[in-house]
Design a protein around this motif. Structure first.
Motif, PDB file in Angstrom:
ATOM      1  N   MET A   1       0.832  -1.195   0.000  1.00  0.00           N
ATOM      2  CA  MET A   1       0.000   0.000   0.000  1.00  0.00           C
ATOM      3  C   MET A   1       0.872   1.253   0.000  1.00  0.00           C
ATOM      4  SD  MET A   1      -3.440   0.441   2.254  1.00  0.00           S
ATOM      5  CE  MET A   1      -2.703   0.030   3.765  1.00  0.00           C
ATOM      6  N   THR A 183       4.246  -2.417  -6.690  1.00  0.00           N
ATOM      7  CA  THR A 183       3.427  -3.597  -6.918  1.00  0.00           C
ATOM      8  C   THR A 183       3.812  -4.321  -8.199  1.00  0.00           C
ATOM      9  OG1 THR A 183       1.791  -2.097  -7.828  1.00  0.00           O
ATOM     10  CG2 THR A 183       1.389  -2.914  -5.612  1.00  0.00           C
ATOM     11  N   GLU A 207      -6.218   0.159  -4.788  1.00  0.00           N
ATOM     12  CA  GLU A 207      -6.269  -0.512  -6.069  1.00  0.00           C
ATOM     13  C   GLU A 207      -7.590  -0.136  -6.729  1.00  0.00           C
ATOM     14  OE1 GLU A 207      -5.752  -4.741  -5.705  1.00  0.00           O
ATOM     15  OE2 GLU A 207      -6.532  -5.091  -7.721  1.00  0.00           O
ATOM     16  N   THR A 209     -10.187  -1.504  -8.864  1.00  0.00           N
ATOM     17  CA  THR A 209     -10.600  -2.774  -9.461  1.00  0.00           C
ATOM     18  C   THR A 209     -11.356  -2.574 -10.778  1.00  0.00           C
ATOM     19  OG1 THR A 209     -12.587  -2.722  -8.108  1.00  0.00           O
ATOM     20  CG2 THR A 209     -10.738  -3.983  -7.262  1.00  0.00           C
ATOM     21  N   ALA A 210     -11.898  -1.393 -10.988  1.00  0.00           N
ATOM     22  CA  ALA A 210     -12.676  -1.162 -12.204  1.00  0.00           C
ATOM     23  C   ALA A 210     -11.856  -0.452 -13.272  1.00  0.00           C
ATOM     24  CB  ALA A 210     -13.913  -0.337 -11.866  1.00  0.00           C
ATOM     25  N   VAL A 212     -10.135  -1.242 -16.012  1.00  0.00           N
ATOM     26  CA  VAL A 212     -10.258  -1.472 -17.464  1.00  0.00           C
ATOM     27  C   VAL A 212     -11.466  -0.751 -18.077  1.00  0.00           C
ATOM     28  CG1 VAL A 212     -10.658  -3.232 -19.240  1.00  0.00           C
ATOM     29  CG2 VAL A 212      -8.840  -3.519 -17.558  1.00  0.00           C
ATOM     30  N   PRO A 260     -21.341   6.788  -6.768  1.00  0.00           N
ATOM     31  CA  PRO A 260     -22.734   7.243  -6.697  1.00  0.00           C
ATOM     32  C   PRO A 260     -23.488   6.554  -5.559  1.00  0.00           C
ATOM     33  CG  PRO A 260     -22.360   5.894  -8.670  1.00  0.00           C
ATOM     34  CD  PRO A 260     -21.028   6.108  -8.023  1.00  0.00           C
ATOM     35  N   THR A 286     -17.871   4.570 -12.290  1.00  0.00           N
ATOM     36  CA  THR A 286     -18.032   4.171 -10.889  1.00  0.00           C
ATOM     37  C   THR A 286     -16.838   3.332 -10.451  1.00  0.00           C
ATOM     38  OG1 THR A 286     -20.393   4.019 -11.277  1.00  0.00           O
ATOM     39  CG2 THR A 286     -19.568   3.002  -9.271  1.00  0.00           C
ATOM     40  N   ASP A 288     -14.898   1.059  -7.377  1.00  0.00           N
ATOM     41  CA  ASP A 288     -15.323   0.223  -6.265  1.00  0.00           C
ATOM     42  C   ASP A 288     -14.283   0.198  -5.168  1.00  0.00           C
ATOM     43  OD1 ASP A 288     -17.672  -1.264  -5.645  1.00  0.00           O
ATOM     44  OD2 ASP A 288     -17.631  -1.979  -7.703  1.00  0.00           O
ATOM     45  N   GLY A 289     -13.207   0.917  -5.399  1.00  0.00           N
ATOM     46  CA  GLY A 289     -12.176   0.963  -4.385  1.00  0.00           C
ATOM     47  C   GLY A 289     -11.355  -0.290  -4.388  1.00  0.00           C
ATOM     48  N   PRO A 290     -10.567  -0.504  -3.352  1.00  0.00           N
ATOM     49  CA  PRO A 290     -10.427   0.369  -2.193  1.00  0.00           C
ATOM     50  C   PRO A 290      -9.512   1.556  -2.511  1.00  0.00           C
ATOM     51  CG  PRO A 290      -8.985  -1.520  -2.011  1.00  0.00           C
ATOM     52  CD  PRO A 290      -9.724  -1.680  -3.301  1.00  0.00           C
ATOM     53  N   SER A 308     -16.696   3.857  -1.807  1.00  0.00           N
ATOM     54  CA  SER A 308     -18.024   3.809  -1.200  1.00  0.00           C
ATOM     55  C   SER A 308     -18.105   2.836  -0.031  1.00  0.00           C
ATOM     56  CB  SER A 308     -19.058   3.446  -2.254  1.00  0.00           C
ATOM     57  OG  SER A 308     -18.708   2.215  -2.839  1.00  0.00           O
ATOM     58  N   LYS A 309     -17.039   2.105   0.228  1.00  0.00           N
ATOM     59  CA  LYS A 309     -17.075   1.219   1.402  1.00  0.00           C
ATOM     60  C   LYS A 309     -16.070   1.664   2.456  1.00  0.00           C
ATOM     61  CE  LYS A 309     -17.878  -2.068  -2.004  1.00  0.00           C
ATOM     62  NZ  LYS A 309     -16.966  -1.415  -2.941  1.00  0.00           N
ATOM     63  N   LEU A 311     -12.629   1.647   2.452  1.00  0.00           N
ATOM     64  CA  LEU A 311     -11.725   0.526   2.711  1.00  0.00           C
ATOM     65  C   LEU A 311     -10.274   0.974   2.920  1.00  0.00           C
ATOM     66  CD1 LEU A 311     -13.194  -1.935   0.074  1.00  0.00           C
ATOM     67  CD2 LEU A 311     -13.342  -2.178   2.536  1.00  0.00           C
ATOM     68  N   ARG A 312     -10.024   2.273   2.919  1.00  0.00           N
ATOM     69  CA  ARG A 312      -8.660   2.758   3.101  1.00  0.00           C
ATOM     70  C   ARG A 312      -8.616   3.833   4.182  1.00  0.00           C
ATOM     71  NH1 ARG A 312      -6.723  -0.938   1.374  1.00  0.00           N
ATOM     72  NH2 ARG A 312      -5.460  -1.287  -0.465  1.00  0.00           N
TER      73      ARG A 312
ATOM     74  N   ARG B 140      -8.836 -12.829 -11.898  1.00  0.00           N
ATOM     75  CA  ARG B 140      -8.258 -11.676 -11.192  1.00  0.00           C
ATOM     76  C   ARG B 140      -8.832 -11.602  -9.795  1.00  0.00           C
ATOM     77  NH1 ARG B 140      -9.652  -5.848 -12.301  1.00  0.00           N
ATOM     78  NH2 ARG B 140     -10.701  -6.199 -10.335  1.00  0.00           N
ATOM     79  N   THR B 145      -2.975  -5.534  -2.679  1.00  0.00           N
ATOM     80  CA  THR B 145      -3.160  -4.308  -1.905  1.00  0.00           C
ATOM     81  C   THR B 145      -4.608  -4.189  -1.467  1.00  0.00           C
ATOM     82  OG1 THR B 145      -3.774  -3.052  -3.858  1.00  0.00           O
ATOM     83  CG2 THR B 145      -1.455  -3.141  -3.292  1.00  0.00           C
ATOM     84  N   ARG B 522     -15.684  -5.982  -7.138  1.00  0.00           N
ATOM     85  CA  ARG B 522     -16.693  -5.186  -7.830  1.00  0.00           C
ATOM     86  C   ARG B 522     -18.024  -5.426  -7.147  1.00  0.00           C
ATOM     87  NH1 ARG B 522     -16.851  -0.520 -10.167  1.00  0.00           N
ATOM     88  NH2 ARG B 522     -17.753  -0.371 -12.241  1.00  0.00           N
ATOM     89  N   MET B 530     -15.194  -5.653 -17.833  1.00  0.00           N
ATOM     90  CA  MET B 530     -14.002  -5.815 -16.987  1.00  0.00           C
ATOM     91  C   MET B 530     -13.260  -7.074 -17.443  1.00  0.00           C
ATOM     92  SD  MET B 530     -14.268  -5.537 -13.014  1.00  0.00           S
ATOM     93  CE  MET B 530     -14.423  -4.204 -12.143  1.00  0.00           C
TER      94      MET B 530
END
Ligand code: SF4
Ligand code: SF4
Lengths: 376, 551
Positions: A1, A183, A207, A209-210, A212, A260, A286, A288-290, A308-309, A311-312, B140, B145, B522, B530
């Motif tokens: 991190m 990383t 990271e 995650t969304a 791409v 959102p 959108t 999704d984190g974290p 939105s959660k 996580l960091r 994936r 992290t 997600r 994705m």
């Protein structure tokens, strides 16, 4: 991190303050790199506010090519800053010629609109970047008035000493620093935070995650500058640019674009119909984190948001006139040890904490309640 | 001289020619006759057989063999009465005395064209090879992290959008100081938020009333009790009139196809509708039988169906392959989209469904330019049908995975990937992995998927498989009552049980999709496009789909 360290102040300070804050958060980064963005510059750049500054690294040959190109475009060097590397005692090897060079706009561009100037700067930055892409002979981080970017691989403190920031400091009122946790083994400087585009900067911890679909959405907007993406975090900077510059949204809508609300959470918002539409139309943005993201708007407002959660980690503290936005509270302690801790802010999932350029107070926008509160 | 073949059995088929051979055990059989009664093909019949009987009697018993004439079961070799392997005989046999066995070396295809009439059937493509969808893996997994999400603890929003989304620059937003408002005078196309797995178009007519209503009840329950907004497409043939005027209409996509069957009723019901339908699907093609129109064979056009469709009973109902009143597909699409949108006052998304094809991107580009196009559904070759020529089922069509991917990447190129949602169909859940296949297609770029066969199998126990088992759907003799119109057959199916199973299916798929999306991190949106979440162990597939290779 990675670890993030941002400071905004109403008086000039040295980036060593950011670096010392990163030192206190050392457990969170492996010393694999440091990225610095300084804006609202003081010291030797104080009188040069309107001149765009090109920041980067060149080989000897790259420097020649770059100079030739800049002359051809009609940019004239106004001021040059180089780190004083010869005094450095450590193990770091120099990559080439590090520079932050202020230019005068070409004559034709001096009288044009800020938008045309901005386009010219972006185009020039991307062209130079392309010219040196093959052999890394020209690496360009930013080209913008009153803003300098420095990046190098290594332990943040060591990089700071390497650049001689302890001896001949660059001064600024807004400085972002990121201590990198590597990383992927081959470190590409373009993958190092903070990221820059047309006066917008961000750095992120986490990271994406969304990545791409966000990248695909951005690159298909037809906006020059939405290239690169050596890091999944670079899209945050471009999302900020897209919603602010292209769509002209007020800054607080950054939350509604990236994280959102669920439809059932929107009732308290007076702009419910607008955010419902934004959520659908900008669905691919959108995240999704974290993620904890710290950014600076083109107008100099600094902000911190969470996914939105939530996580960091992320903490803000300070006194009117100086605030620190850090990954961890120990970083805040290092920068502003004497303060009212009860006023520290830990932005939660609906919050967007913002500090305007004058560093007077922290404003907290609560996305769910649609309310703005102030801490000072 | 008269050929000798006329004089003996040389012209007949042997059992070895047939796809299924009946195994019958004389000593277990009590001659109850249930199997011959249930057989939809009359493939087995009571027969007189000579049996060898061993007895030992008397004070000093010695085994004695006698031959005796008795009754038994015999499989007929008439190609029109071939055993379809449905297994209904085994199901009803109280003594486990009979079952059909697949015959690998059958010569069925050489003979099933008697009278010059090609083989027609229902079902799906007969292929047991592993489909591309089943080869895709979710590789994936956030480990480094990123704390991966918890499918049980975090909130997952497994929803998608059906409808045209505006381009970001087209949003009618008003900036007032630091706030955004919406200019309500500007038209915003209708968009529905739905569960990403839909029940694809299967008509009232192709399906029995019990099957159709069972599904409809299940869908209503999912929406109203389980809060899983599943929508179901009617297929071509309208829907029961009382549903058209009910509040449940909003869970249905009304399909219009080239025969316009059922649309007289629908048009007349519009002024009385309490709710708008979820969407209108204009069917241009079907993956299982591209180039063919719909076909409801006369056997199935009994009273109720004739009434709903507005036609006489017992006639073949063939929809033409194209919408006949239009000059070209471009024109057809444009006109149909506009007129259907107008019919529902621009409150209902209208979109076309085409069969998978190499030319799908051309259709897509056309739609991308048409602001009334709400989506595009592409139906791949592994889709099912109630009736088609075997040759269409087997040999025509395009696999869905690469077709969908190509279309999605094409949208990415023109920047409209969020504006025009793609729905993928054809083989989703083919081998039972409904959620995994759906998730894979979503990551390749689909906004959602359709399934049909999966529902028939899982909710009603359809017997069909990829070895041509059963597949009698076209002739109204469905032994399970799923695709039969004869009440004696369809009363075998309990609509409440179908509804219960439909609910089970979607609840399970919802949970499974969460399990797939959680490790990739997600949850608040679907992972549409994705593609970095997918891998495959075949290089050619990886290259074609532009995903990673892993082995
Ligand atoms: S398997 Fe089906 S078709 Fe074959 S004999 Fe049994 S009931 Fe008849
Ligand atoms: S069980 Fe009915 S629906 Fe299934 S294959 Fe047989 S005839 Fe068709």
């Amino acid at each position: 991190m990675c670890r993030l360290s941002a400071i905004i102040s109403d008086s000039y300070f040295s980036p060593m303050e950011n670096i010392m804050a990163l030192e206190t958060m050392k457990e969170g980064h492996d010393g694999s790199g440091l990225g610095l963005v300084l804006r609202d510059l003081g010291g030797e750049f104080q009188g040069l506010k309107e001149f765009p500054i090109l920041s980067g690294i060149c080989s000897k040959e790259g420097l020649r090519v770059m100079d030739e190109y800049m002359v051809k475009l009609g940019f004239k060097t106004k001021h040059l800053w180089n780190p004083r590397i010869k005094d450095y005692q450590g193990n770091m090897k120099t990559r080439g010629f590090y520079f932050a060079r202020a230019y005068e706009f070409p004559e034709w561009a001096e009288e044009t609109s800020p938008e045309v100037q901005s386009e010219l700067l972006t185009k020039t930055r991307l062209e130079l970047r392309d010219m040196g892409k093959e052999d890394a002979s020209i690496i360009i981080f930013s080209f913008w008035p009153d803003l300098i970017t420095l990046k190098e691989v290594g332990d943040p403190l060591d990089v700071g000493l390497f650049f001689g920031l302890d001896k001949k400091p660059l001064l600024a009122k807004n400085i972002f620093a990121q201590g990198r946790q590597n990383t992927n083994y081959a470190i590409n400087l373009y993958a190092c935070h903070p990221f820059f585009i047309e006066g917008y900067t961000t750095m992120t911890n986490g990271e994406n995650t969304a990545f791409v679909p966000i990248r695909e959405f951005l690159t298909s907007r037809g906006v020059p500058g939405y290239v690169g993406y050596r890091s999944d975090s670079e899209v945050f900077c471009h999302i900020l640019h897209y919603m602010r510059k292209e769509l002209k949204f007020p800054l607080k809508y950054y939350k509604d674009v990236t994280t959102p609300l669920f439809d059932r959470e929107m009732d308290e918002r007076s702009d419910k119909t607008a955010i419902e539409l934004i959520k659908r139309v900008l669905r691919p943005l959108t995240i999704d984190g974290p993620n904890c993201t710290i950014g600076t708007d083109r107008n100099g407002t600094v902000f911190m948001t969470q996914d939105s959660k939530k996580l960091r980690p992320g903490a803000i503290g300070g006194v009117p006139g100086k605030y620190a936005l850090m990954s961890e509270i120990c970083g805040v302690d290092a920068v502003v040890p004497v303060r009212d801790r009860s006023k520290d802010v830990f932005p939660m999932k609906y919050d967007m904490a913002m500090i305007e350029k004058d560093a007077k107070e922290i404003k907290i926008w609560n996305q769910k309640h649609g309310s703005m509160s102030t801490v000072n | 001289m008269e050929s000798k073949t006329r004089l003996d059995v040389n012209g007949q088929l042997t059992l070895k020619e047939l796809p299924y051979i009946i195994r019958w055990e004389s000593d277990k059989c009590t001659r109850c006759g249930q199997c011959t009664a249930v057989c939809p093909q009359k493939a087995i019949e009571p027969a007189v057989l000579v049996q060898r009987l061993v007895t030992s009697e008397g004070p000093m018993p010695l085994p004695q063999v006698v031959r005796q004439v008795g009754q038994g079961i015999k499989q007929v070799t008439d190609i029109e009465r071939y055993c379809v392997g449905c297994g209904m005989c085994s199901l009803v046999c109280p003594n486990d005395a009979i079952f059909p066995e697949y015959n690998e070396v059958n010569k069925f295809a050489f003979h099933k064209n008697q009278g010059g009439s090609p083989y027609k059937r229902g079902g799906r493509r007969n292929s047991t090879e592993v489909s591309t969808l089943d080869k895709l893996k979710f590789t994936r997994i956030s480990m480094l992290t990123d704390p991966a999400l918890d499918a049980g603890r975090h909130e997952f929003h497994i929803r998608t959008l059906l409808g045209r989304n505006l381009a970001p620059e087209e949003m009618p937003l008003i900036i007032k100081d630091d706030d955004l408002g919406l200019d309500e005078t500007v038209f915003i196309p209708p968009v529905r938020e739905i569960f990403p797995i839909r029940i694809g178009g299967m008509s009232f007519g192709a399906l029995s009333p019990n099957m159709w209503e069972g599904m409809a009840m299940g869908v209503a329950y999912l929406n109203e009790v389980e809060n899983i907004p599943v929508v179901m497409c009617t297929g071509e043939g309208g829907m029961p009139p009382r549903l058209l005027k009910s509040r449940f209409l909003k869970y249905f996509i009304l399909q219009i196809a080239s025969g316009y069957f059922g649309w007289d009723e629908i048009i007349h019901a519009i002024p009385h509708m309490k709710e708008d339908p979820a969407a209108i699907e204009i069917k241009y093609g079907q993956g299982a039988k591209p180039g063919d129109g719909g076909l409801l064979m006369a056997f199935k056009v009994l009273d109720l169906i004739a009434k709903v469709r507005g036609v006489p009973t017992k006639v073949d109902l063939a929809s033409p392959p194209t919408h006949q009143t239009k000059y070209s597909i471009e024109e057809a699409v444009a006109k149909m989209l506009t007129s259907m949108s107008m019919a529902f006052d621009f409150r209902v998304p209208v979109y076309p469904k085409i069969s998978g094809t190499k030319t799908a991107t051309a259709v897509l580009n056309n739609l991308a330019r048409n602001p009334f196009a709400a989506a595009l559904t592409i139906d791949g070759e592994d889709g099912g049908t109630g009736a088609a020529y075997n040759v269409s089922l087997e040999k025509t069509g395009h696999p869905i995975a690469s077709n969908l991917r190509e279309c999605y990447l094409n949208l990415v190129k023109i920047g409209k990937q969020n504006e025009l949602p793609l729905f993928a169909a054809g083989g989703v859940g083919k081998t039972g992995s409904l959620a995994a296949n759906a998730a894979a297609l979503i990551m390749l770029g689909a906004s959602g998927v359709d399934c049909g066969k999966y529902i028939m199998q899982a909710a009603a126990g359809c017997l069909g498989d990829e070895r041509n088992r059963c597949n009698l759907c076209n002739i109204g003799r469905c032994p399970k009552g799923i695709t039969a119109q004869d009440p004696r057959l369809y009363r075998r199916l309990d609509p409440d049980k179908v509804a219960e199973r439909v609910v089970d299916i979607f609840k399970a798929a919802d949970a499974e999709m969460k399990k797939i999306f959680a490790p990739m991190g997600r949850s608040t949106q679907l992972p549409i496009g994705m593609s970095d979440g997918l891998s495959v162990s075949e290089k050619a597939i990886a290259e074609q789909l532009d995903i990673s290779y892993a082995c």
